[in-house]
Design an enzyme around this catalytic site. Sequence first.
Site, PDB file in Angstrom:
ATOM      1  N   LEU A  33       0.825  -1.230   0.000  1.00  0.00           N
ATOM      2  CA  LEU A  33       0.000   0.000   0.000  1.00  0.00           C
ATOM      3  C   LEU A  33       0.854   1.273   0.000  1.00  0.00           C
ATOM      4  O   LEU A  33       0.409   2.315   0.466  1.00  0.00           O
ATOM      5  CB  LEU A  33      -0.993   0.002   1.175  1.00  0.00           C
ATOM      6  N   LYS A  84       6.970   3.626  -9.840  1.00  0.00           N
ATOM      7  CA  LYS A  84       6.851   3.912 -11.283  1.00  0.00           C
ATOM      8  C   LYS A  84       7.065   5.366 -11.680  1.00  0.00           C
ATOM      9  O   LYS A  84       6.768   5.728 -12.827  1.00  0.00           O
ATOM     10  CB  LYS A  84       5.477   3.450 -11.765  1.00  0.00           C
ATOM     11  N   SER A 124       6.993  -2.519 -19.818  1.00  0.00           N
ATOM     12  CA  SER A 124       6.624  -1.196 -20.323  1.00  0.00           C
ATOM     13  C   SER A 124       7.269  -0.950 -21.677  1.00  0.00           C
ATOM     14  O   SER A 124       8.347  -1.494 -21.984  1.00  0.00           O
ATOM     15  CB  SER A 124       7.132  -0.153 -19.316  1.00  0.00           C
ATOM     16  N   TYR A 149      14.078   3.873 -13.551  1.00  0.00           N
ATOM     17  CA  TYR A 149      12.804   3.144 -13.643  1.00  0.00           C
ATOM     18  C   TYR A 149      12.810   2.255 -14.887  1.00  0.00           C
ATOM     19  O   TYR A 149      12.544   1.059 -14.820  1.00  0.00           O
ATOM     20  CB  TYR A 149      11.612   4.116 -13.687  1.00  0.00           C
ATOM     21  N   LYS A 153      13.041  -2.111 -15.516  1.00  0.00           N
ATOM     22  CA  LYS A 153      12.190  -3.004 -16.329  1.00  0.00           C
ATOM     23  C   LYS A 153      13.054  -3.868 -17.261  1.00  0.00           C
ATOM     24  O   LYS A 153      12.786  -5.055 -17.443  1.00  0.00           O
ATOM     25  CB  LYS A 153      11.181  -2.179 -17.148  1.00  0.00           C
ATOM     26  N   ILE A 217       1.731  21.945 -20.897  1.00  0.00           N
ATOM     27  CA  ILE A 217       2.044  21.004 -21.985  1.00  0.00           C
ATOM     28  C   ILE A 217       3.540  21.114 -22.249  1.00  0.00           C
ATOM     29  O   ILE A 217       4.042  22.182 -22.614  1.00  0.00           O
ATOM     30  CB  ILE A 217       1.215  21.311 -23.245  1.00  0.00           C
ATOM     31  N   ARG A 231       1.563   9.647 -28.044  1.00  0.00           N
ATOM     32  CA  ARG A 231       1.663   8.389 -27.299  1.00  0.00           C
ATOM     33  C   ARG A 231       0.502   7.472 -27.683  1.00  0.00           C
ATOM     34  O   ARG A 231      -0.520   7.934 -28.174  1.00  0.00           O
ATOM     35  CB  ARG A 231       1.565   8.646 -25.775  1.00  0.00           C
ATOM     36  N   ARG A 295       9.963  18.345 -21.414  1.00  0.00           N
ATOM     37  CA  ARG A 295      10.360  17.602 -20.203  1.00  0.00           C
ATOM     38  C   ARG A 295      11.538  16.708 -20.584  1.00  0.00           C
ATOM     39  O   ARG A 295      11.467  16.001 -21.599  1.00  0.00           O
ATOM     40  CB  ARG A 295       9.167  16.753 -19.734  1.00  0.00           C
TER      41      ARG A 295
HETATM   42  P1  NAD Z   1       0.475   1.739  -8.954  1.00  0.00           P
HETATM   43  O1  NAD Z   1       1.506   2.497  -8.203  1.00  0.00           O
HETATM   44  O2  NAD Z   1      -0.910   2.261  -8.965  1.00  0.00           O
HETATM   45  O3  NAD Z   1       0.453   0.229  -8.472  1.00  0.00           O
HETATM   46  C1  NAD Z   1       1.593  -0.429  -7.987  1.00  0.00           C
HETATM   47  C2  NAD Z   1       1.179  -1.138  -6.708  1.00  0.00           C
HETATM   48  O4  NAD Z   1       2.301  -1.854  -6.198  1.00  0.00           O
HETATM   49  C3  NAD Z   1       0.725  -0.177  -5.616  1.00  0.00           C
HETATM   50  O5  NAD Z   1      -0.472  -0.640  -5.056  1.00  0.00           O
HETATM   51  C4  NAD Z   1       1.862  -0.215  -4.592  1.00  0.00           C
HETATM   52  O6  NAD Z   1       1.391   0.011  -3.284  1.00  0.00           O
HETATM   53  C5  NAD Z   1       2.400  -1.626  -4.796  1.00  0.00           C
HETATM   54  N1  NAD Z   1       3.801  -1.822  -4.450  1.00  0.00           N
HETATM   55  C6  NAD Z   1       4.874  -1.086  -4.858  1.00  0.00           C
HETATM   56  N2  NAD Z   1       6.003  -1.582  -4.333  1.00  0.00           N
HETATM   57  C7  NAD Z   1       5.661  -2.675  -3.592  1.00  0.00           C
HETATM   58  C8  NAD Z   1       6.374  -3.611  -2.837  1.00  0.00           C
HETATM   59  N3  NAD Z   1       7.694  -3.518  -2.675  1.00  0.00           N
HETATM   60  N4  NAD Z   1       5.699  -4.615  -2.228  1.00  0.00           N
HETATM   61  C9  NAD Z   1       4.360  -4.717  -2.359  1.00  0.00           C
HETATM   62  N5  NAD Z   1       3.622  -3.835  -3.061  1.00  0.00           N
HETATM   63  C10 NAD Z   1       4.266  -2.828  -3.674  1.00  0.00           C
HETATM   64  O7  NAD Z   1       1.020   1.600 -10.445  1.00  0.00           O
HETATM   65  P2  NAD Z   1       0.279   1.069 -11.752  1.00  0.00           P
HETATM   66  O8  NAD Z   1       0.129   2.214 -12.686  1.00  0.00           O
HETATM   67  O9  NAD Z   1      -0.899   0.259 -11.395  1.00  0.00           O
HETATM   68  O10 NAD Z   1       1.434   0.143 -12.350  1.00  0.00           O
HETATM   69  C11 NAD Z   1       1.452  -1.255 -12.148  1.00  0.00           C
HETATM   70  C12 NAD Z   1       2.635  -1.846 -12.864  1.00  0.00           C
HETATM   71  O11 NAD Z   1       2.588  -1.518 -14.250  1.00  0.00           O
HETATM   72  C13 NAD Z   1       3.992  -1.325 -12.375  1.00  0.00           C
HETATM   73  O12 NAD Z   1       4.916  -2.397 -12.404  1.00  0.00           O
HETATM   74  C14 NAD Z   1       4.373  -0.287 -13.407  1.00  0.00           C
HETATM   75  O13 NAD Z   1       5.767  -0.118 -13.498  1.00  0.00           O
HETATM   76  C15 NAD Z   1       3.811  -0.930 -14.662  1.00  0.00           C
HETATM   77  N6  NAD Z   1       3.537   0.034 -15.736  1.00  0.00           N
HETATM   78  C16 NAD Z   1       2.718   1.085 -15.473  1.00  0.00           C
HETATM   79  C17 NAD Z   1       2.466   2.029 -16.478  1.00  0.00           C
HETATM   80  C18 NAD Z   1       1.587   3.224 -16.216  1.00  0.00           C
HETATM   81  O14 NAD Z   1       1.653   4.192 -16.979  1.00  0.00           O
HETATM   82  N7  NAD Z   1       0.741   3.227 -15.190  1.00  0.00           N
HETATM   83  C19 NAD Z   1       3.061   1.871 -17.752  1.00  0.00           C
HETATM   84  C20 NAD Z   1       3.885   0.763 -17.969  1.00  0.00           C
HETATM   85  C21 NAD Z   1       4.125  -0.159 -16.945  1.00  0.00           C
HETATM   86  N1  UDP Z   2       2.685  15.688 -20.475  1.00  0.00           N
HETATM   87  C1  UDP Z   2       2.426  17.045 -20.448  1.00  0.00           C
HETATM   88  N2  UDP Z   2       2.058  17.607 -19.253  1.00  0.00           N
HETATM   89  C2  UDP Z   2       1.937  16.884 -18.105  1.00  0.00           C
HETATM   90  C3  UDP Z   2       2.197  15.494 -18.146  1.00  0.00           C
HETATM   91  C4  UDP Z   2       2.585  14.932 -19.362  1.00  0.00           C
HETATM   92  O1  UDP Z   2       2.526  17.722 -21.465  1.00  0.00           O
HETATM   93  O2  UDP Z   2       1.616  17.451 -17.063  1.00  0.00           O
HETATM   94  C5  UDP Z   2       3.074  15.074 -21.760  1.00  0.00           C
HETATM   95  C6  UDP Z   2       4.448  14.415 -21.696  1.00  0.00           C
HETATM   96  O3  UDP Z   2       5.436  15.369 -22.027  1.00  0.00           O
HETATM   97  C7  UDP Z   2       4.301  13.342 -22.764  1.00  0.00           C
HETATM   98  C8  UDP Z   2       2.805  12.969 -22.727  1.00  0.00           C
HETATM   99  O4  UDP Z   2       2.157  14.055 -22.057  1.00  0.00           O
HETATM  100  O5  UDP Z   2       4.574  13.892 -24.014  1.00  0.00           O
HETATM  101  C9  UDP Z   2       2.545  11.687 -21.965  1.00  0.00           C
HETATM  102  O6  UDP Z   2       3.191  11.784 -20.716  1.00  0.00           O
HETATM  103  P1  UDP Z   2       3.017  10.698 -19.593  1.00  0.00           P
HETATM  104  O7  UDP Z   2       3.924  11.072 -18.464  1.00  0.00           O
HETATM  105  O8  UDP Z   2       1.569  10.505 -19.286  1.00  0.00           O
HETATM  106  O9  UDP Z   2       3.509   9.351 -20.310  1.00  0.00           O
HETATM  107  P2  UDP Z   2       4.986   8.941 -20.796  1.00  0.00           P
HETATM  108  O10 UDP Z   2       5.813  10.155 -20.920  1.00  0.00           O
HETATM  109  O11 UDP Z   2       5.467   8.018 -19.757  1.00  0.00           O
HETATM  110  O12 UDP Z   2       4.774   8.267 -22.112  1.00  0.00           O
END
Ligand code: NAD
Ligand code: UDP
Length: 340
Positions: A33, A84, A124, A149, A153, A217, A231, A295
């Site tokens: 959590l 993440k 990812s 990060y 992965k 943006i 994206r 960014r």
């Molecule tokens: P999130 O932060 O909402 O969920 C991650 C969960 O893992 C959380 O509930 C957190 O409490 C739990 N957690 C973290 N470290 C832990 C640990 N050491 N032990 C037990 N629990 C732990 O993130 P999400 O967006 O749901 O992402 C889930 C997965 O998908 C992650 O591995 C993330 O890297 C991957 N991912 C997410 C995205 C995105 O944009 N959201 C994109 C690509 C990959």
């Molecule tokens: N972005 C933005 N303003 C914000 C957050 C994101 O312009 O406050 C842009 C960021 O530069 C990227 C796109 O939105 O071009 C998606 O960003 P996000 O962080 O959601 O995903 P990722 O960069 O991981 O693909």
Amino acid sequence: MKILVTGGAGFIGSHTVLALLESNYEVVVLDNLCNSTYVAIERVEALTGKNISFIHGDINCSNTLQQLFAEYDIGAVLHFAALKAVGESVQYPYKYYENNVSGTLCLLQAMHYADVNMFIFSSSATVYGETSVVPYTESLALGSPSSPYGASKVMIERMLADSAIAHPNFQAISLRYFNPIGAHPSGVIGEDPKGIPNNLMPYITQVAVGRRKKLSIFGNDYPTKDGTCRRDYIHVVDLAEGHVKALDWLQKQTEFSGVEAFNLGTGTPVSVLEMVDTFIVETGQNVPYEFSPRRSGDLPEFWADSSKAQKELGWQTQLTLTDMVIDTWRWQKNNPNGYE
Ligand code: NAD
Ligand code: UDP
């Protein structure tokens, strides 16, 4: 046989737990959590009318894992638990390597001792690095992401490949997500970032709901149609369904051992401006924005070729960009402060 979902209280994990329960899988969630709340679990239970066994614990704790595997008959592990935040990982690399890489190592070791061999990993698009050509296909070599990060992965994907070489029973899937957004159509569960959102969609909805003044943006001078980054945004409900299909696929394999990677995206890139415009048109909400500098680390554009998942898993996205913005807005409107 039960399915262990690490990180099941988080954004993607909670939607996947719901999809698993709806497909009649029994689920055990392990989550510390650190970036979520138990309320998400309660809400999934209420939506499905089913129980979730919940363990409040850490993937880095061997004792917790050993007890868990001894207590429950786990057939497969879906591994979402990770930190993440890309920017934070640059500032605190050890924290990310410890949580994500050591944590996954600890989990894989515990699985090995407990003879649990099916593993689905939340990877990812970032693993393709910064120089791959678009659209990304799974046959591309793993790249060199600039952030710890992203590197975590890549390291984990490498660990999975090595596990498969050493342990012939090991069956793993890496699901390479593109940009997950959206929320369950009930508006009861969704994304609830702590602090200032790093990602585009939660930032937009927090501006729309009045929690933040305006969206910045990041860059309007990219070599894209409108100068903003593009994206491949994917609805979290489609993404969750991808995990169910991956699990179904793993269970059907009699001969397979090793690791397979699948991209999960729509294949259609959307620019930041297109996303903001779609949100404004579809929800009728105002989203004030300004252009600010690029960014660091952002790529101009990338999107998925998900034809492998379509062909082999029988998965494809069902939901549109309109569904993504409407569902996200329903969640944010009904829960202006997230789960609090
Ligand atoms: P999130 O932060 O909402 O969920 C991650 C969960 O893992 C959380 O509930 C957190 O409490 C739990 N957690 C973290 N470290 C832990 C640990 N050491 N032990 C037990 N629990 C732990 O993130 P999400 O967006 O749901 O992402 C889930 C997965 O998908 C992650 O591995 C993330 O890297 C991957 N991912 C997410 C995205 C995105 O944009 N959201 C994109 C690509 C990959
Ligand atoms: N972005 C933005 N303003 C914000 C957050 C994101 O312009 O406050 C842009 C960021 O530069 C990227 C796109 O939105 O071009 C998606 O960003 P996000 O962080 O959601 O995903 P990722 O960069 O991981 O693909």
